[in-house]
Design a protein around this motif. Structure first.
Motif, PDB file in Angstrom:
ATOM      1  N   SER A 373      -7.795  57.479  33.314  1.00  0.00           N
ATOM      2  CA  SER A 373      -8.367  57.522  31.970  1.00  0.00           C
ATOM      3  C   SER A 373      -8.305  56.111  31.391  1.00  0.00           C
ATOM      4  O   SER A 373      -7.225  55.548  31.193  1.00  0.00           O
ATOM      5  CB  SER A 373      -7.589  58.502  31.092  1.00  0.00           C
ATOM      6  OG  SER A 373      -8.194  58.639  29.818  1.00  0.00           O
ATOM      7  N   TYR A 374      -9.472  55.557  31.104  1.00  0.00           N
ATOM      8  CA  TYR A 374      -9.554  54.137  30.764  1.00  0.00           C
ATOM      9  C   TYR A 374      -8.960  53.839  29.387  1.00  0.00           C
ATOM     10  O   TYR A 374      -9.194  54.565  28.416  1.00  0.00           O
ATOM     11  CB  TYR A 374     -11.008  53.666  30.793  1.00  0.00           C
ATOM     12  CG  TYR A 374     -11.145  52.177  30.601  1.00  0.00           C
ATOM     13  CD1 TYR A 374     -11.059  51.308  31.679  1.00  0.00           C
ATOM     14  CD2 TYR A 374     -11.322  51.635  29.335  1.00  0.00           C
ATOM     15  CE1 TYR A 374     -11.158  49.935  31.505  1.00  0.00           C
ATOM     16  CE2 TYR A 374     -11.427  50.272  29.142  1.00  0.00           C
ATOM     17  CZ  TYR A 374     -11.343  49.420  30.240  1.00  0.00           C
ATOM     18  OH  TYR A 374     -11.432  48.068  30.058  1.00  0.00           O
ATOM     19  N   VAL A 375      -8.227  52.734  29.313  1.00  0.00           N
ATOM     20  CA  VAL A 375      -7.698  52.202  28.061  1.00  0.00           C
ATOM     21  C   VAL A 375      -8.042  50.720  28.003  1.00  0.00           C
ATOM     22  O   VAL A 375      -7.768  49.975  28.956  1.00  0.00           O
ATOM     23  CB  VAL A 375      -6.171  52.390  27.955  1.00  0.00           C
ATOM     24  CG1 VAL A 375      -5.650  51.781  26.650  1.00  0.00           C
ATOM     25  CG2 VAL A 375      -5.811  53.870  28.025  1.00  0.00           C
ATOM     26  N   ASP A 376      -8.642  50.274  26.899  1.00  0.00           N
ATOM     27  CA  ASP A 376      -8.992  48.859  26.756  1.00  0.00           C
ATOM     28  C   ASP A 376      -7.733  48.018  26.620  1.00  0.00           C
ATOM     29  O   ASP A 376      -6.916  48.252  25.725  1.00  0.00           O
ATOM     30  CB  ASP A 376      -9.864  48.648  25.513  1.00  0.00           C
ATOM     31  CG  ASP A 376     -11.303  49.078  25.736  1.00  0.00           C
ATOM     32  OD1 ASP A 376     -11.950  48.520  26.635  1.00  0.00           O
ATOM     33  OD2 ASP A 376     -11.767  49.972  24.992  1.00  0.00           O
ATOM     34  N   PRO A 377      -7.558  47.022  27.480  1.00  0.00           N
ATOM     35  CA  PRO A 377      -6.437  46.098  27.290  1.00  0.00           C
ATOM     36  C   PRO A 377      -6.713  45.182  26.094  1.00  0.00           C
ATOM     37  O   PRO A 377      -7.856  45.043  25.650  1.00  0.00           O
ATOM     38  CB  PRO A 377      -6.404  45.302  28.601  1.00  0.00           C
ATOM     39  CG  PRO A 377      -7.782  45.402  29.147  1.00  0.00           C
ATOM     40  CD  PRO A 377      -8.339  46.718  28.692  1.00  0.00           C
ATOM     41  N   GLU A 378      -5.672  44.550  25.565  1.00  0.00           N
ATOM     42  CA  GLU A 378      -5.845  43.649  24.430  1.00  0.00           C
ATOM     43  C   GLU A 378      -6.690  42.438  24.788  1.00  0.00           C
ATOM     44  O   GLU A 378      -7.373  41.870  23.929  1.00  0.00           O
ATOM     45  CB  GLU A 378      -4.479  43.197  23.909  1.00  0.00           C
ATOM     46  CG  GLU A 378      -3.665  44.300  23.255  1.00  0.00           C
ATOM     47  CD  GLU A 378      -2.379  43.772  22.650  1.00  0.00           C
ATOM     48  OE1 GLU A 378      -2.161  42.531  22.692  1.00  0.00           O
ATOM     49  OE2 GLU A 378      -1.595  44.580  22.131  1.00  0.00           O
ATOM     50  N   ALA A 411      -6.701  50.423  33.198  1.00  0.00           N
ATOM     51  CA  ALA A 411      -7.900  49.612  32.981  1.00  0.00           C
ATOM     52  C   ALA A 411      -8.666  49.561  34.294  1.00  0.00           C
ATOM     53  O   ALA A 411      -8.423  48.700  35.143  1.00  0.00           O
ATOM     54  CB  ALA A 411      -7.527  48.209  32.508  1.00  0.00           C
ATOM     55  N   SER A 412      -9.572  50.502  34.487  1.00  0.00           N
ATOM     56  CA  SER A 412     -10.247  50.683  35.772  1.00  0.00           C
ATOM     57  C   SER A 412     -11.317  49.626  35.987  1.00  0.00           C
ATOM     58  O   SER A 412     -12.260  49.514  35.187  1.00  0.00           O
ATOM     59  CB  SER A 412     -10.882  52.072  35.841  1.00  0.00           C
ATOM     60  OG  SER A 412      -9.921  53.081  35.624  1.00  0.00           O
ATOM     61  N   VAL A 413     -11.187  48.873  37.072  1.00  0.00           N
ATOM     62  CA  VAL A 413     -12.188  47.878  37.452  1.00  0.00           C
ATOM     63  C   VAL A 413     -12.448  48.022  38.948  1.00  0.00           C
ATOM     64  O   VAL A 413     -11.517  47.976  39.751  1.00  0.00           O
ATOM     65  CB  VAL A 413     -11.734  46.441  37.145  1.00  0.00           C
ATOM     66  CG1 VAL A 413     -12.809  45.437  37.578  1.00  0.00           C
ATOM     67  CG2 VAL A 413     -11.419  46.276  35.662  1.00  0.00           C
ATOM     68  N   ILE A 414     -13.709  48.205  39.313  1.00  0.00           N
ATOM     69  CA  ILE A 414     -14.107  48.275  40.716  1.00  0.00           C
ATOM     70  C   ILE A 414     -14.684  46.920  41.096  1.00  0.00           C
ATOM     71  O   ILE A 414     -15.615  46.425  40.457  1.00  0.00           O
ATOM     72  CB  ILE A 414     -15.134  49.394  40.950  1.00  0.00           C
ATOM     73  CG1 ILE A 414     -14.474  50.765  40.726  1.00  0.00           C
ATOM     74  CG2 ILE A 414     -15.724  49.312  42.354  1.00  0.00           C
ATOM     75  CD1 ILE A 414     -15.425  51.932  40.827  1.00  0.00           C
ATOM     76  N   GLY A 415     -14.131  46.307  42.119  1.00  0.00           N
ATOM     77  CA  GLY A 415     -14.580  45.002  42.563  1.00  0.00           C
ATOM     78  C   GLY A 415     -15.700  45.099  43.575  1.00  0.00           C
ATOM     79  O   GLY A 415     -15.591  45.827  44.561  1.00  0.00           O
TER      80      GLY A 415
END
Length: 539
Positions: A373-378, A411-415
């Motif tokens: 579940s995505y959460v925006d980092p600062e 913080a989900s990021v697919i490279g």
């Protein structure tokens, strides 16, 4: 003779240079100054706090041409940080301007920030809206239309006029109260009504008998799909989110959250008023709003509007591949077309199977993708990537396929690598329709299915010849949708639910499209006016 020869030579050089300058002249600039404020609005008859742009609700439409440079100075007079995202504008090389928290810091209250981007190689019907918190539920949205350049013809008759329709659901409850509902672990209730261009009824579109008009329709709502139709008139579908489609004729169209279409309507009826109707889909009760298509000189009111039903809706069927084929084919004409794009012959280098789920984390309602579940980092992801800041995200948070176990925050990021050709399968585990949007791209929608779980055998049903590329695609309840996309736009791109409550509660991620070459030919440098926040403040 020498002076004459010299003059002729000089004139020749001047003409050549002038021609060169003309050929390589910079594309036009459009300048806007938008002051974003709160204001009292009453779209459903109840006074409430709305978000206005230059005092307008909805905000002003942007009318651009292919390759125009867009300069928008946004002055944030709200009491909260604020961003605007440009829904469907691909931001070629300018991920910094995308207007989401993964790419840039929000504009603080009582300050301004200037967006600078180009409608590079795009035509079509788009929109803009706030991307921060639940601001979108209070206004701040508008149309964004990109016309073709005069030297690039469109594959349909030039209409006699155009209308922009912003259709969407609306709540009488304020955006901060709606946010509190979600923060308390509850889903939003059914919206209170529908609006067309900010009005619950009586929006009027006037035309002349015998002439043809283009209706550019966007679903700017936050929760519900709509069905759109015009009484006693057929609609020829000519464009879907920048892609010119086969010109099929419909009596009505379903438009899901975040989607846009353009249709041609010829006024062949008697001189009177006709209802323009929008109704919610997949809701109980069905909400309906009406406007009017008014023939010039009409003094006859419209009769009872058309009911919604099987006769009047387009079926984006997930059960009949043939129906899908007919409804989703296109010639994909674009500015500076380079012939047909044979996407079906390109090898897929990676498959992403993304399953959305409704879940609970610490007893609170959340939405997740592959159990994250995505959460925006600062610190915005793009700034962390640019400055090589550790501890903000990593490429192992989310997997390419659904994983077992409980959902977690992240913080989900697919490279991915620049120019990868990727297949994305959206697996809907919920009994409700989903609407997925990808920033920075249009993806070819090659298949739908009703199976509860996608399997490799389903690739046999893909349309590998003439699918429509679009930025927002629906996924039917307990079904799947497959798209193919060529990742040729370097940057950090938001892949999100266009149903805003789901996006707010975590149903989103980012796709990092990257190579190790630092070149302005693939990506612009960080703009000089970039805001710095979080760990990026220390850079």
């Amino acid at each position: 003779m020498r002076p004459t020869t010299f003059v002729h030579f000089f004139v020749g050089i001047f003409v050549c240079l002038s021609s060169f300058c003309i050929i390589n002249a910079e594309d036009p600039y459009l300048y806007y100054t938008w002051t974003v404020t709160y204001g009292t609005i009453s779209p459903l008859g109840v006074p409430q706090q709305g978000i206005l742009i230059n005092g307008q609700f909805p905000g002003p439409n942007i009318e651009a041409v292919t390759n125009d440079n867009i300069i928008v100075d946004v002055i944030n007079m709200l009491d909260e940080p604020f961003l605007i995202t440009w829904n469907g504008i691909q931001q070629r090389k300018t991920t910094w301007q995308d207007g989401v928290l993964g790419t840039q810091c929000p504009i603080p209250p009582n300050t301004n920030w200037t967006y600078k981007f180009q409608t590079k190689d795009q035509i079509g019907t788009y929109s803009y809206f706030p991307s921060t918190k639940l601001h979108r539920a209070a206004g701040g949205f508008g149309g964004f239309n990109v016309a073709n350049r005069s030297v690039i013809p469109v594959p349909y008759p030039i209409p006699d006029g155009e209308f922009t329709l912003l259709v969407g659901d609306w709540y009488k409850t304020g955006h901060k109260e709606l946010q509190q509902i979600l923060d308390s672990g509850k889903n939003l209730p059914l919206p209170d009504g529908l609006l067309i261009n900010g009005l619950p009824e009586n929006t009027v579109f006037t035309g002349e008998k015998g002439k043809t008009y283009k209706f550019k329709v966007s679903n700017v709502g936050i929760e519900t799909s709509i069905n759109f139709r015009i009484q006693n008139h057929t609609m020829t579908l000519v464009e879907v989110e920048g892609a010119n489609t086969l010109q099929e004729v419909y009596e009505s169209l379903d438009i899901h959250p975040g989607q846009s279409v353009a249709v041609l309507v010829t006024l062949y009826g008697s001189v009177k008023d006709y209802y323009v109707v929008a109704s919610t889909r997949f809701t109980k009760p069905v909400l309906t709003t009406t406007g009017y298509l008014r023939y010039a000189g009409s003094n006859t009111p419209a009769s009872k509007p058309l009911p919604i039903g099987p006769t009047y809706e387009i079926h984006w069927s997930m059960k009949q591949a043939r129906t899908i084929r007919l409804n989703l084919t296109a010639n994909a004409a674009r500015p500076n077309p380079q012939g047909s794009f044979h996407y079906g012959t390109i090898p897929v280098v990676r498959r992403l199977l993304l399953a959305n789920t409704a879940t609970k984390i610490d007893g609170m309602l959340r939405y997740a993708v592959n159990n994250v579940s995505y959460v925006d980092p600062e610190t915005p992801l793009k700034l962390a990537d640019w400055f090589n800041i550790s501890g903000v995200f990593n490429l192992n948070t989310i997997q390419d396929t659904p994983t077992p176990g409980p959902a977690v925050y992240g913080a989900s990021v697919i490279g991915t690598a620049l120019h990868d050709f990727v297949e994305i399968v959206f697996q809907n585990t919920e009994p409700k329709l989903q609407s997925w949007h990808l920033d920075g791209y249009s993806a070819y929608v090659v298949g739908y299915g009703s199976a509860a779980k996608w399997t490799l055998n389903m690739t046999r049903r893909y349309n590998l010849d003439d699918a429509v590329p679009r930025h927002t695609v629906q996924v039917y309840p307990l079904g799947w949708t497959a798209v193919l996309v060529s990742l040729d736009n370097k940057g950090m791109w938001n892949l999100r639910s266009a149903i805003w409550s789901k996006r707010y509660l975590g149903q989103q991620l980012y796709i990092r499209v990257w190579n190790n070459e630092h070149s302005v030919y693939t990506e612009n440098d960080m703009p000089l006016n970039a805001l710095l926040c979080g760990k990026a403040k220390q850079q």
